[in-house]
Design a protein around this motif. Structure first.
Motif, short mmCIF file in Angstrom:
data_model
loop_
_atom_site.label_atom_id
_atom_site.label_comp_id
_atom_site.label_asym_id
_atom_site.label_seq_id
_atom_site.Cartn_x
_atom_site.Cartn_y
_atom_site.Cartn_z
N ASP A 252 0.45 -0.99 0.08
CA ASP A 252 -0.30 -0.21 0.32
C ASP A 252 0.62 1.23 -0.10
OD1 ASP A 252 -2.15 1.54 0.36
OD2 ASP A 252 -1.68 1.70 2.19
N ALA A 253 2.01 1.09 -1.11
CA ALA A 253 2.49 2.79 -1.22
C ALA A 253 3.10 2.48 -3.07
CB ALA A 253 4.04 2.08 -0.46
N ILE A 254 3.53 3.66 -3.15
CA ILE A 254 4.26 3.89 -3.95
C ILE A 254 5.66 4.20 -4.02
CG2 ILE A 254 2.21 4.21 -5.73
CD1 ILE A 254 3.15 7.31 -5.17
N TYR A 255 6.29 3.70 -5.40
CA TYR A 255 7.68 3.89 -5.28
C TYR A 255 7.66 5.05 -6.03
CZ TYR A 255 8.73 -1.02 -4.11
OH TYR A 255 9.04 -1.85 -3.46
N LEU A 256 8.69 6.33 -5.26
CA LEU A 256 9.06 7.45 -5.89
C LEU A 256 10.12 7.76 -6.64
CD1 LEU A 256 7.80 9.53 -2.70
CD2 LEU A 256 7.07 9.10 -4.31
N HIS A 257 10.60 7.00 -7.85
CA HIS A 257 11.28 6.70 -8.59
C HIS A 257 12.23 8.20 -9.24
CE1 HIS A 257 11.66 2.39 -8.76
NE2 HIS A 257 9.85 2.63 -9.06
N ASP A 258 11.58 9.03 -10.22
CA ASP A 258 11.92 10.10 -10.71
C ASP A 258 11.75 10.95 -9.33
OD1 ASP A 258 11.26 8.24 -12.74
OD2 ASP A 258 10.76 9.97 -14.32
N PRO A 259 11.12 11.26 -8.68
CA PRO A 259 11.13 12.24 -7.73
C PRO A 259 12.54 12.22 -7.18
CG PRO A 259 9.54 11.10 -7.73
CD PRO A 259 9.67 10.82 -8.79
N ALA A 260 12.88 11.01 -6.71
CA ALA A 260 13.99 10.85 -5.67
C ALA A 260 15.27 11.42 -6.46
CB ALA A 260 14.25 9.56 -5.65
N THR A 261 14.73 11.02 -8.08
CA THR A 261 15.99 11.08 -8.42
C THR A 261 16.72 12.87 -8.54
OG1 THR A 261 15.94 9.27 -10.01
CG2 THR A 261 17.69 10.69 -10.89
N MET A 262 15.70 13.51 -8.66
CA MET A 262 15.28 15.80 -8.33
C MET A 262 15.72 15.28 -7.74
SD MET A 262 14.84 17.10 -10.57
CE MET A 262 13.85 16.51 -12.27
N VAL A 263 15.47 14.65 -6.33
CA VAL A 263 16.13 15.25 -5.11
C VAL A 263 17.99 15.67 -4.85
CG1 VAL A 263 16.32 14.62 -2.53
CG2 VAL A 263 14.04 14.57 -3.57
N ALA A 264 18.41 14.53 -5.66
CA ALA A 264 19.58 14.73 -5.80
C ALA A 264 20.26 15.52 -6.98
CB ALA A 264 19.97 12.81 -6.80
N ALA A 265 19.40 16.14 -7.60
CA ALA A 265 20.08 17.51 -8.10
C ALA A 265 19.60 18.74 -6.83
CB ALA A 265 18.88 17.82 -8.98
N VAL A 266 18.85 18.75 -6.41
CA VAL A 266 18.46 19.49 -5.68
C VAL A 266 18.99 19.44 -4.02
CG1 VAL A 266 16.88 20.57 -3.75
CG2 VAL A 266 15.95 20.11 -5.96
N ASP A 267 19.68 18.10 -3.83
CA ASP A 267 20.22 18.03 -2.60
C ASP A 267 21.28 16.79 -2.20
OD1 ASP A 267 21.94 18.08 0.35
OD2 ASP A 267 19.67 18.19 1.16
N PRO A 268 22.50 16.45 -2.67
CA PRO A 268 22.73 15.18 -3.22
C PRO A 268 23.77 15.15 -1.83
CG PRO A 268 23.93 17.23 -4.10
CD PRO A 268 22.47 17.36 -4.10
N SER A 269 23.49 15.53 -0.67
CA SER A 269 24.16 15.23 0.26
C SER A 269 23.27 13.94 0.85
CB SER A 269 24.21 16.53 1.29
OG SER A 269 22.89 16.81 1.94
N LEU A 270 21.73 13.59 0.51
CA LEU A 270 20.47 13.13 1.64
C LEU A 270 20.96 11.18 -0.03
CD1 LEU A 270 17.69 15.38 0.85
CD2 LEU A 270 18.76 14.54 3.06
N MET A 271 22.48 11.19 0.27
CA MET A 271 22.54 9.71 -0.67
C MET A 271 23.95 9.32 -1.10
SD MET A 271 20.12 9.32 -4.11
CE MET A 271 18.39 10.00 -4.04
N THR A 272 24.47 8.99 -1.10
CA THR A 272 26.43 8.39 -0.12
C THR A 272 26.03 7.86 -1.81
OG1 THR A 272 26.12 6.86 0.93
CG2 THR A 272 26.19 8.80 1.89
N TYR A 273 27.65 8.09 -2.19
CA TYR A 273 28.23 7.46 -3.67
C TYR A 273 29.16 6.86 -3.59
CZ TYR A 273 25.20 11.20 -4.28
OH TYR A 273 23.34 11.65 -4.60
#
Length: 333
Positions: A252-273
């Motif tokens: 009972d949920a939806i995956y946020l594929h594209d918006p999560a990727t856009m977050v990497a443009a806004v604040d890349p520090s929310l992921m590690t690489y």
């Protein structure tokens, strides 16, 4: 979990808004990503380019024009791109079972009378990257055909683009088209391999990350109850998308594929690489497989992996902060 080798820390971003071109195949989660980008002061969206994937390219173009009109941003141009893969094969798979026949959850909204610009998307990408060398971030949310064509047409493109942020790949997890492949890479594996090896500054967000970032049914209800026209729009469009997730994943949920990727443009520090070379299997049972060489091993024999420029691959994500940031901006009046 153990931290992989070659993990990159926070990637600093400049204070002026990033000039962003979104290469997109709208798509319900593309709509989420586009609206989020338009509501993010960190980004200056200067154009959308379109590609097949969730829908065929002409529908992607119509949807892109509609989404910009709905957002009150008719000033942003839309350039239509490839209708087939790079070498001319027909697209094998359109995800109407995920996004609806119209790509927007079978809501069939009133569409814009505006038309795309005359410039073909790869030519437009080349034009803008040459106009603003080092300043353009391309966020690629579909197959990488338009970008690969730009690389092939302009040998300087890879060095002049500021950054390419890619939704694509399945790194050490199963794919979502088949066990080997993620949908965007499967859509044009040859184009993906060209981009991953072109030498540009590339950041990849795969479904190993986006399957960790989701909104629950309650989150969607909150969108519908918000005072935001964007939230209400996305709530209506997401009914079809949520049904797909219940049937395909039993959640009972939806995956946020594209918006999560856009977050990497806004604040890349929310992921590690992690850094390393990525190659793509172009055919066979593992067509579309993204293989990541994240090691310091020196290979004894020359192979097709030698001399490949490294890219950054997202390996961890602050799931709650990413989902909350998206919800906060898309429900704000």
């Amino acid at each position: 979990m153990a931290v992989p080798e070659n993990v990159v820390g926070t990637i600093k971003q400049s204070s002026p808004p990033k000039k962003v071109i979104i290469d997109t195949d709208p798509g319900i989660d593309d709509a989420m990503a586009i609206f989020f980008a338009l509501k993010s002061p960190e980004l200056d969206v200067i154009a959308l380019t379109t590609i097949y994937g969730n829908v065929r390219t002409p529908t992607a173009t119509v949807n892109a024009l509609h989404l910009l009109e709905f957002a009150g941003r008719e000033d942003i141009p839309v350039s239509e791109g490839f209708r087939t893969s790079l070498r001319g094969e027909l697209k094998e798979r359109i995800a109407d079972f995920v996004h609806g026949a119209d790509g927007l959850g079978n809501t069939y909204p009133t569409l814009s009378d505006r038309k795309p610009i005359d410039t073909f998307a790869p030519d437009y990408l080349i034009q803008k990257v040459n106009e603003f060398p080092g300043e353009i971030t391309i966020v690629a949310l579909g197959p990488l055909t338009n970008l690969a064509a730009a690389v092939e047409c302009d040998p300087t493109f890879a060095k002049k683009v500021g950054q390419i942020i890619i939704l694509g790949g399945a790194f050490q997890v199963n794919g979502n088209v088949n066990p080997a492949a993620e949908a965007n890479i499967y859509g044009d594996p040859e184009a993906a391999d060209i981009i991953f090896t072109c030498g540009a500054d590339i950041l990849v967000v795969g479904i190993n990350i986006t399957h960790q970032v989701y909104w629950t049914g309650k989150d969607l209800e909150d969108l519908g109850r918000s005072d935001s026209k964007f939230g209400k729009y996305l709530y209506a469009a997401s009914h079809f998308y949520a049904t797909y997730h219940r049937e395909a994943y039993d959640i009972d949920a939806i995956y946020l594929h594209d918006p999560a990727t856009m977050v990497a443009a806004v604040d890349p520090s929310l992921m590690t690489y992690a850094t390393g070379a990525v190659r793509v299997q172009k055919d066979g049972i593992c067509k579309g497989l993204t293989l990541f060489n994240n090691s310091n091993k020196v290979w004894h024999d020359p192979t097709d992996w030698c001399g490949i420029p490294p890219v950054k691959v997202a390996v961890t994500v602050d799931r709650e902060r990413v989902a909350s940031l998206l919800k906060e901006r898309l429900t704000a009046p």
